[in-house]
Design a protein around this motif. Structure first.
Motif, PDB file in Angstrom:
ATOM      1  N   LEU A 239      10.342 -88.692 -76.559  1.00  0.00           N
ATOM      2  CA  LEU A 239       9.606 -87.440 -76.723  1.00  0.00           C
ATOM      3  C   LEU A 239       8.426 -87.381 -75.755  1.00  0.00           C
ATOM      4  CD1 LEU A 239       9.576 -84.862 -78.385  1.00  0.00           C
ATOM      5  CD2 LEU A 239       8.203 -86.053 -80.115  1.00  0.00           C
ATOM      6  N   LEU A 240       7.733 -88.493 -75.604  1.00  0.00           N
ATOM      7  CA  LEU A 240       6.622 -88.555 -74.656  1.00  0.00           C
ATOM      8  C   LEU A 240       7.119 -88.330 -73.235  1.00  0.00           C
ATOM      9  CD1 LEU A 240       3.655 -89.060 -74.004  1.00  0.00           C
ATOM     10  CD2 LEU A 240       4.141 -91.523 -73.985  1.00  0.00           C
ATOM     11  N   MET A 241       8.260 -88.912 -72.896  1.00  0.00           N
ATOM     12  CA  MET A 241       8.837 -88.707 -71.567  1.00  0.00           C
ATOM     13  C   MET A 241       9.188 -87.239 -71.354  1.00  0.00           C
ATOM     14  SD  MET A 241      11.308 -92.094 -71.422  1.00  0.00           S
ATOM     15  CE  MET A 241      12.083 -91.602 -69.887  1.00  0.00           C
ATOM     16  N   LYS A 242       9.735 -86.609 -72.377  1.00  0.00           N
ATOM     17  CA  LYS A 242      10.129 -85.205 -72.260  1.00  0.00           C
ATOM     18  C   LYS A 242       8.897 -84.304 -72.114  1.00  0.00           C
ATOM     19  CE  LYS A 242      13.612 -83.853 -72.316  1.00  0.00           C
ATOM     20  NZ  LYS A 242      14.510 -83.484 -71.190  1.00  0.00           N
ATOM     21  N   ILE A 243       7.854 -84.578 -72.876  1.00  0.00           N
ATOM     22  CA  ILE A 243       6.622 -83.778 -72.790  1.00  0.00           C
ATOM     23  C   ILE A 243       5.985 -83.935 -71.411  1.00  0.00           C
ATOM     24  CG2 ILE A 243       4.256 -83.583 -73.664  1.00  0.00           C
ATOM     25  CD1 ILE A 243       5.395 -84.358 -76.445  1.00  0.00           C
ATOM     26  N   THR A 244       5.970 -85.180 -70.922  1.00  0.00           N
ATOM     27  CA  THR A 244       5.419 -85.445 -69.587  1.00  0.00           C
ATOM     28  C   THR A 244       6.185 -84.665 -68.528  1.00  0.00           C
ATOM     29  OG1 THR A 244       4.751 -87.677 -70.277  1.00  0.00           O
ATOM     30  CG2 THR A 244       4.906 -87.266 -67.911  1.00  0.00           C
ATOM     31  N   GLU A 245       7.479 -84.659 -68.663  1.00  0.00           N
ATOM     32  CA  GLU A 245       8.331 -83.936 -67.713  1.00  0.00           C
ATOM     33  C   GLU A 245       8.101 -82.430 -67.788  1.00  0.00           C
ATOM     34  OE1 GLU A 245      13.005 -82.761 -67.671  1.00  0.00           O
ATOM     35  OE2 GLU A 245      12.537 -84.871 -68.076  1.00  0.00           O
ATOM     36  N   LYS A 246       8.039 -81.905 -69.006  1.00  0.00           N
ATOM     37  CA  LYS A 246       7.866 -80.463 -69.190  1.00  0.00           C
ATOM     38  C   LYS A 246       6.517 -79.975 -68.655  1.00  0.00           C
ATOM     39  CE  LYS A 246      10.881 -79.438 -73.150  1.00  0.00           C
ATOM     40  NZ  LYS A 246      11.452 -78.173 -72.621  1.00  0.00           N
ATOM     41  N   ARG A 247       5.513 -80.840 -68.689  1.00  0.00           N
ATOM     42  CA  ARG A 247       4.195 -80.459 -68.201  1.00  0.00           C
ATOM     43  C   ARG A 247       4.081 -80.608 -66.683  1.00  0.00           C
ATOM     44  NH1 ARG A 247       3.414 -77.902 -72.205  1.00  0.00           N
ATOM     45  NH2 ARG A 247       1.570 -77.962 -73.549  1.00  0.00           N
ATOM     46  N   GLY A 248       5.135 -81.074 -66.054  1.00  0.00           N
ATOM     47  CA  GLY A 248       5.131 -81.191 -64.601  1.00  0.00           C
ATOM     48  C   GLY A 248       4.433 -82.425 -64.084  1.00  0.00           C
ATOM     49  N   TYR A 249       4.299 -83.457 -64.950  1.00  0.00           N
ATOM     50  CA  TYR A 249       3.620 -84.683 -64.534  1.00  0.00           C
ATOM     51  C   TYR A 249       4.594 -85.707 -63.951  1.00  0.00           C
ATOM     52  CZ  TYR A 249      -0.070 -82.822 -67.604  1.00  0.00           C
ATOM     53  OH  TYR A 249      -1.018 -82.035 -68.212  1.00  0.00           O
ATOM     54  N   LYS A 250       5.860 -85.305 -63.789  1.00  0.00           N
ATOM     55  CA  LYS A 250       6.912 -86.201 -63.288  1.00  0.00           C
ATOM     56  C   LYS A 250       6.996 -87.442 -64.170  1.00  0.00           C
ATOM     57  CE  LYS A 250       6.707 -84.442 -58.563  1.00  0.00           C
ATOM     58  NZ  LYS A 250       6.576 -84.771 -57.133  1.00  0.00           N
ATOM     59  N   ASP A 251       6.779 -88.633 -63.599  1.00  0.00           N
ATOM     60  CA  ASP A 251       6.868 -89.844 -64.406  1.00  0.00           C
ATOM     61  C   ASP A 251       5.485 -90.459 -64.666  1.00  0.00           C
ATOM     62  OD1 ASP A 251       6.388 -90.594 -61.834  1.00  0.00           O
ATOM     63  OD2 ASP A 251       7.949 -92.131 -61.739  1.00  0.00           O
ATOM     64  N   ASN A 252       4.439 -89.621 -64.626  1.00  0.00           N
ATOM     65  CA  ASN A 252       3.083 -90.096 -64.898  1.00  0.00           C
ATOM     66  C   ASN A 252       2.846 -90.071 -66.410  1.00  0.00           C
ATOM     67  OD1 ASN A 252       0.350 -90.642 -65.068  1.00  0.00           O
ATOM     68  ND2 ASN A 252      -0.226 -89.278 -63.375  1.00  0.00           N
ATOM     69  N   TYR A 253       3.329 -91.117 -67.084  1.00  0.00           N
ATOM     70  CA  TYR A 253       3.259 -91.147 -68.536  1.00  0.00           C
ATOM     71  C   TYR A 253       1.848 -91.392 -69.062  1.00  0.00           C
ATOM     72  CZ  TYR A 253       8.246 -91.341 -67.766  1.00  0.00           C
ATOM     73  OH  TYR A 253       9.521 -91.055 -67.344  1.00  0.00           O
ATOM     74  N   ASP A 254       0.997 -91.981 -68.217  1.00  0.00           N
ATOM     75  CA  ASP A 254      -0.408 -92.125 -68.615  1.00  0.00           C
ATOM     76  C   ASP A 254      -1.041 -90.743 -68.785  1.00  0.00           C
ATOM     77  OD1 ASP A 254      -0.296 -94.864 -68.615  1.00  0.00           O
ATOM     78  OD2 ASP A 254      -1.082 -95.087 -66.575  1.00  0.00           O
ATOM     79  N   ARG A 255      -0.722 -89.858 -67.867  1.00  0.00           N
ATOM     80  CA  ARG A 255      -1.258 -88.502 -67.950  1.00  0.00           C
ATOM     81  C   ARG A 255      -0.659 -87.755 -69.145  1.00  0.00           C
ATOM     82  NH1 ARG A 255      -1.118 -83.973 -63.075  1.00  0.00           N
ATOM     83  NH2 ARG A 255      -2.559 -82.480 -64.059  1.00  0.00           N
ATOM     84  N   GLY A 256       0.640 -87.989 -69.383  1.00  0.00           N
ATOM     85  CA  GLY A 256       1.283 -87.380 -70.543  1.00  0.00           C
ATOM     86  C   GLY A 256       0.688 -87.884 -71.841  1.00  0.00           C
ATOM     87  N   SER A 257       0.377 -89.178 -71.904  1.00  0.00           N
ATOM     88  CA  SER A 257      -0.236 -89.768 -73.099  1.00  0.00           C
ATOM     89  C   SER A 257      -1.613 -89.169 -73.354  1.00  0.00           C
ATOM     90  CB  SER A 257      -0.356 -91.289 -72.934  1.00  0.00           C
ATOM     91  OG  SER A 257       0.913 -91.887 -72.800  1.00  0.00           O
ATOM     92  N   GLU A 258      -2.378 -89.035 -72.278  1.00  0.00           N
ATOM     93  CA  GLU A 258      -3.715 -88.448 -72.405  1.00  0.00           C
ATOM     94  C   GLU A 258      -3.627 -87.018 -72.933  1.00  0.00           C
ATOM     95  OE1 GLU A 258      -6.717 -87.098 -69.042  1.00  0.00           O
ATOM     96  OE2 GLU A 258      -6.826 -89.269 -69.341  1.00  0.00           O
ATOM     97  N   LEU A 259      -2.664 -86.262 -72.445  1.00  0.00           N
ATOM     98  CA  LEU A 259      -2.465 -84.889 -72.903  1.00  0.00           C
ATOM     99  C   LEU A 259      -2.211 -84.848 -74.403  1.00  0.00           C
ATOM    100  CD1 LEU A 259      -1.747 -81.807 -72.383  1.00  0.00           C
ATOM    101  CD2 LEU A 259       0.621 -82.601 -72.244  1.00  0.00           C
ATOM    102  N   VAL A 260      -1.282 -85.679 -74.882  1.00  0.00           N
ATOM    103  CA  VAL A 260      -0.920 -85.674 -76.300  1.00  0.00           C
ATOM    104  C   VAL A 260      -2.115 -86.070 -77.162  1.00  0.00           C
ATOM    105  CG1 VAL A 260       0.477 -86.838 -78.053  1.00  0.00           C
ATOM    106  CG2 VAL A 260       1.531 -86.087 -75.910  1.00  0.00           C
TER     107      VAL A 260
END
Length: 288
Positions: A239-260
């Motif tokens: 789910l975190l990978m999908k959210i990161t992708e949908k937000r246009g962060y590519k594979d930057n999961y640190d940025r996706g984690s910060e967003l969540v």
């Protein structure tokens, strides 16, 4: 992941609390309405012993209102008066003094019978970092005296604040305990911002938050991140990978984690309560 945070000023504050208790009539214990148990310092029972206590469930505007009402009843069943407030918007604050007088009614009656003149209630305000102590002080006093900040560790010293003729307040720094026996408590505190972000791994906290919302408020994740039906059932890492992708962060999961994490903290996924009364009562029954 094990989270620990016990700066030197907290150890000092714990000693000072013990020393200053004899000067106060009552302790106002602030807890975060999103985690009313996990934001309580278990050392307080030993420190405060039989000192009268009023539990203030702060930040009620951020918590699930159904759970908050249940927590008020839970604490009352444990022998404490509890009051839900939102110090930031001054909601419920005016009820604090009358409720404190109710807690102290026996002492007040004894003093009156002895012919003592009425005086202001002397209270100590205590709680873990970032629970809203300084904001409450400023609301009660009516002006900005106590320093505030949306981060833990702002208040470092102690100060007396006067509230009209009815109340004198002793502020104390936020005090965490040296070791979290339950790692989940550390994650809950980190998710709500009670622990400095430099001391945690945001990806672990984001996964914990997604797991929690998927269990209790699944529709909010889907709405916030515009998930398709088949994506809603994904496990937290996917789910975190999908959210990161949908937000246009590519594979930057640190940025996706910060967003969540910040979406949850800022209420963009709605009001929530991490500590559930039903689970606490179930634990109590197991212990009994």
């Amino acid at each position: 992941m094990t989270i620990q945070w016990f700066p030197g000023h907290m150890a000092k504050a714990r000693r000072e609390v013990s020393e200053k208790l004899k000067f106060v009539d009552i302790v106002f214990e602030l807890v975060d309405a999103r985690l009313p148990i996990s934001s309580r310092n278990p050392m307080l029972d030993q420190l405060l012993q039989q000192k009268p206590r009023l539990i203030l469930i702060n930040k009620a505007d951020l918590a699930d209102p159904v759970q908050t009402k249940k927590w008020e009843h839970y604490f009352q069943a444990q022998g404490y008066l509890a009051l839900a407030i939102n110090a930031q918007d001054n909601q419920g604050v005016k009820a604090i003094v009358p409720t404190a007088k109710q807690v102290l009614k026996e002492k007040i009656a004894r003093d009156k019978a002895r012919g003592l003149k009425p005086r202001a209630i002397r209270a100590m305000v205590i709680g873990i970092p970032n629970v809203g102590k300084s904001t409450l002080m400023n609301r009660l006093v009516g002006k900005k005296i106590a320093q505030t900040g949306n981060k833990p560790g702002v208040t470092k010293g102690q100060q007396w604040l006067r509230f009209g003729t009815d109340l004198e307040l002793l502020d104390t720094p936020g005090i965490l305990w040296p070791k979290f026996e339950d790692p989940e408590i550390g994650k809950k505190l980190a998710l709500t911002g009670a622990i400095k972000d430099q001391l945690i791994h945001l990806d672990d906290i984001a996964l914990y938050g997604l797991d929690f919302f998927a269990r209790y408020y699944p529709e909010r994740i889907a709405n916030r991140y515009q998930l398709k039906a088949e994506e809603e059932a994904l496990l937290a890492p996917d789910l975190l990978m999908k959210i990161t992708e949908k937000r246009g962060y590519k594979d930057n999961y640190d940025r996706g984690s910060e967003l969540v994490v910040f979406d949850i903290r800022q209420g963009k996924l709605g009001r929530y309560t991490l500590d559930r009364v039903e689970e606490m009562e179930s634990q109590d029954e197991t212990i009994d």
